[in-house]
Design a protein around this motif. Structure first.
Motif, short mmCIF file in Angstrom:
data_model
loop_
_atom_site.label_atom_id
_atom_site.label_comp_id
_atom_site.label_asym_id
_atom_site.label_seq_id
_atom_site.Cartn_x
_atom_site.Cartn_y
_atom_site.Cartn_z
N LYS A 135 91.01 35.76 -7.57
CA LYS A 135 91.65 36.38 -6.41
C LYS A 135 93.07 36.86 -6.68
N LYS A 136 93.76 36.24 -7.64
CA LYS A 136 95.12 36.63 -8.00
C LYS A 136 95.16 37.31 -9.36
N ASP A 137 94.04 37.91 -9.74
CA ASP A 137 93.91 38.64 -10.99
C ASP A 137 93.96 37.75 -12.22
N GLU A 138 93.73 36.44 -12.04
CA GLU A 138 93.61 35.57 -13.22
C GLU A 138 92.28 35.83 -13.90
N ASN A 139 92.27 35.78 -15.23
CA ASN A 139 91.10 36.16 -16.02
C ASN A 139 90.41 34.95 -16.63
N TYR A 140 89.07 34.97 -16.59
CA TYR A 140 88.25 33.90 -17.16
C TYR A 140 87.15 34.51 -18.01
N SER A 141 86.67 33.74 -18.99
CA SER A 141 85.45 34.11 -19.71
C SER A 141 84.41 33.03 -19.47
N TRP A 142 83.15 33.42 -19.50
CA TRP A 142 82.04 32.51 -19.26
C TRP A 142 81.50 32.03 -20.60
N ASP A 143 81.50 30.70 -20.82
CA ASP A 143 80.96 30.11 -22.03
C ASP A 143 79.48 29.85 -21.81
N ASP A 144 78.63 30.62 -22.48
CA ASP A 144 77.19 30.52 -22.25
C ASP A 144 76.60 29.23 -22.80
N ASN A 145 77.32 28.56 -23.68
CA ASN A 145 76.82 27.30 -24.25
C ASN A 145 77.15 26.10 -23.36
N THR A 146 78.40 26.02 -22.91
CA THR A 146 78.83 24.89 -22.09
C THR A 146 78.61 25.13 -20.60
N ARG A 147 78.32 26.40 -20.24
CA ARG A 147 78.18 26.78 -18.83
C ARG A 147 79.45 26.49 -18.04
N LYS A 148 80.60 26.80 -18.64
CA LYS A 148 81.89 26.60 -17.99
C LYS A 148 82.75 27.84 -18.14
N LEU A 149 83.76 27.95 -17.23
CA LEU A 149 84.72 29.03 -17.31
C LEU A 149 85.88 28.64 -18.20
N LEU A 150 86.36 29.60 -18.98
CA LEU A 150 87.55 29.40 -19.80
C LEU A 150 88.61 30.39 -19.33
N LYS A 151 89.78 29.88 -18.95
CA LYS A 151 90.83 30.78 -18.49
C LYS A 151 91.46 31.49 -19.68
N THR A 152 91.54 32.83 -19.60
CA THR A 152 92.04 33.60 -20.73
C THR A 152 93.42 34.19 -20.50
N SER A 153 93.85 34.31 -19.25
CA SER A 153 95.19 34.83 -18.97
C SER A 153 95.63 34.40 -17.59
N GLY A 154 96.91 34.63 -17.31
CA GLY A 154 97.50 34.21 -16.04
C GLY A 154 97.16 35.15 -14.91
N ASN A 155 98.01 35.17 -13.89
CA ASN A 155 97.66 35.94 -12.70
C ASN A 155 98.82 36.79 -12.23
N SER A 156 98.52 37.67 -11.29
CA SER A 156 99.52 38.52 -10.66
C SER A 156 99.28 38.48 -9.16
N ASP A 157 100.34 38.24 -8.40
CA ASP A 157 100.18 38.16 -6.95
C ASP A 157 100.02 39.54 -6.32
N GLU A 158 100.26 40.60 -7.09
CA GLU A 158 100.28 41.94 -6.51
C GLU A 158 99.01 42.74 -6.77
N MET A 159 98.24 42.37 -7.78
CA MET A 159 97.10 43.18 -8.19
C MET A 159 95.78 42.52 -7.80
N THR A 160 94.82 43.33 -7.38
CA THR A 160 93.50 42.85 -7.04
C THR A 160 92.48 43.74 -7.72
N SER A 161 91.94 43.30 -8.85
CA SER A 161 90.94 44.10 -9.57
C SER A 161 89.66 44.18 -8.75
N TRP A 162 89.09 45.39 -8.70
CA TRP A 162 87.91 45.63 -7.88
C TRP A 162 86.70 46.03 -8.72
N PHE A 163 86.94 46.83 -9.77
CA PHE A 163 85.88 47.26 -10.67
C PHE A 163 86.43 47.34 -12.08
N SER A 164 85.81 46.62 -13.02
CA SER A 164 86.21 46.65 -14.42
C SER A 164 85.00 46.99 -15.27
#
Length: 359
Positions: A210-239
């Motif tokens: 929700k705050k543009d923080e980025n995660y990757s999905w680990d298909d082996n552990t079935r967990k999220l890994l945070k890859t970068s921080g966030n921005s209070d101003e940006m809301t990604s809609w389509f990547s």
């Protein structure tokens, strides 16, 4: 970051989603029940009336092509439809329509077609419909998550798997199209519940919070890994990932950001004029066509961004031969329709079997 600015007036209004196949873009009116079709190369434009109640907003937000016909699943409407773009004919698919609760809103959000099988994603209907478009066989699989899940605008595909993320819950959905199996995951993340975006790059699934923080999905552990921080101003809609670049369109900023494989970023600023946003969303429909992104703003202006050339151009529908100003309206989901101009007499077959199966 380099900055680009683009502006051009346009009188159309349109929205919700874009998908693509074979050069014809179509969108269902969010207000008037009209299906608008036009070509990416700007040499064809046409409309078909769906004959639906104009008081029903967001009647259809999910659909896909099948030969010359467009298959539409109801969101706030009450019928499954097949529309022949070339002939301008509309017919109800009664076998499917008879199985749904017409009093329910937000029924099916989107349709994702892989090969001959269309995957119809339920929202308030907690199930997935798998429909073989070549032989008419259909199978329904219910999912067990009981909360009211609202899916992100975007989805991701990696191999035979489709990934969906919830906008309002920490919830990830995996559909394996090779086995028609559905896996559900409650995930742990920082901050506000839910995600704004999901996309695939180099065989990996990435999610944006929700705050543009980025995660990757680990298909082996079935967990999220945070890859970068966030921005209070940006809301990604389509990547999306195109030609070693990742492009992001932002819901609350009139811009597209292009990041190349070396991490160099380019801001593409878009002057879209006055926009009556919904929940802060300035843009709606988006799809990837070859190395271009086609997208539409809330006030109905269509754009094409060529990633390889870093070029943005507005698609001026009023410059296409056959344009009629009376077509203007607030349009819903937008997608590219396959084989609409090839002249084949394709049709959706009767839906001969309906199987309910719990996951």
């Amino acid at each position: 970051m380099d900055n680009l600015t683009y502006h051009r007036e346009c009188s159309w209004q349109a929205g919700f989603t874009l998908c693509h196949n074979a050069g014809i873009i179509s969108t269902v009116s969010d207000k008037t029940g009209t299906l608008l079709s036009f070509s990416k190369n700007r040499d064809y434009i046409n409309t078909v009336s769906l004959n639906i109640d104009r008081n029903i907003e967001s009647a259809y937000t999910g659909y896909c092509y099948n030969e010359d016909e467009l298959f539409l699943a109801p969101y706030n409407a009450d019928k499954f439809l097949a529309v022949n773009i070339k002939k301008g004919t509309v017919r109800e698919l009664t076998d499917l329509s008879g199985a749904i609760d017409n009093n329910l809103q937000a029924k099916y959000l989107k349709v994702i077609k892989m090969g001959d099988v269309s995957c119809v994603i339920g929202e308030k209907i907690h199930s997935i419909l798998f429909i073989n478009m070549s032989n008419g066989y259909s199978m329904e699989k219910e999912y067990s998550y009981n909360n009211s899940v609202f899916w992100t605008f975007n989805h991701a595909i990696n191999g035979d798997k489709i990934y969906l993320a919830s906008r309002n819950e920490n919830y990830l959905f995996e559909i394996d199209m090779s086995s028609y199996s559905v896996s559900e995951y409650s995930v742990t993340k920082d901050g506000e519940d839910g995600f704004n975006d999901i996309y695939e790059k180099d065989g990996r699934i990435f999610l944006i919070g929700k705050k543009d923080e980025n995660y990757s999905w680990d298909d082996n552990t079935r967990k999220l890994l945070k890859t970068s921080g966030n921005s209070d101003e940006m809301t990604s809609w389509f990547s999306c990932s195109i030609n070693d670049c990742v492009c992001h369109i932002y819901a609350n900023k009139n811009m597209l950001i292009r990041e190349d494989s070396k991490g160099n970023k380019t801001n593409v600023l878009i002057d879209i004029g006055d926009v009556d946003s919904i929940n802060g969303v300035l843009f709606q429909g988006t799809c990837v066509v070859d190395d271009s992104i086609i997208f539409v703003s809330r006030n109905g202006r269509f754009f094409e961004y060529e990633v390889s050339n870093n070029r943005l151009e507005e698609i001026m529908l009023n410059e296409i031969d056959g344009y009629d100003q009376s077509f203007s309206g607030v349009f819903g989901k937008v997608l590219m329709i396959g084989t609409a101009l090839e002249g084949r007499d394709g049709s959706l077959l009767g839906f001969i079997e309906h199987v309910v199966e719990s996951v």
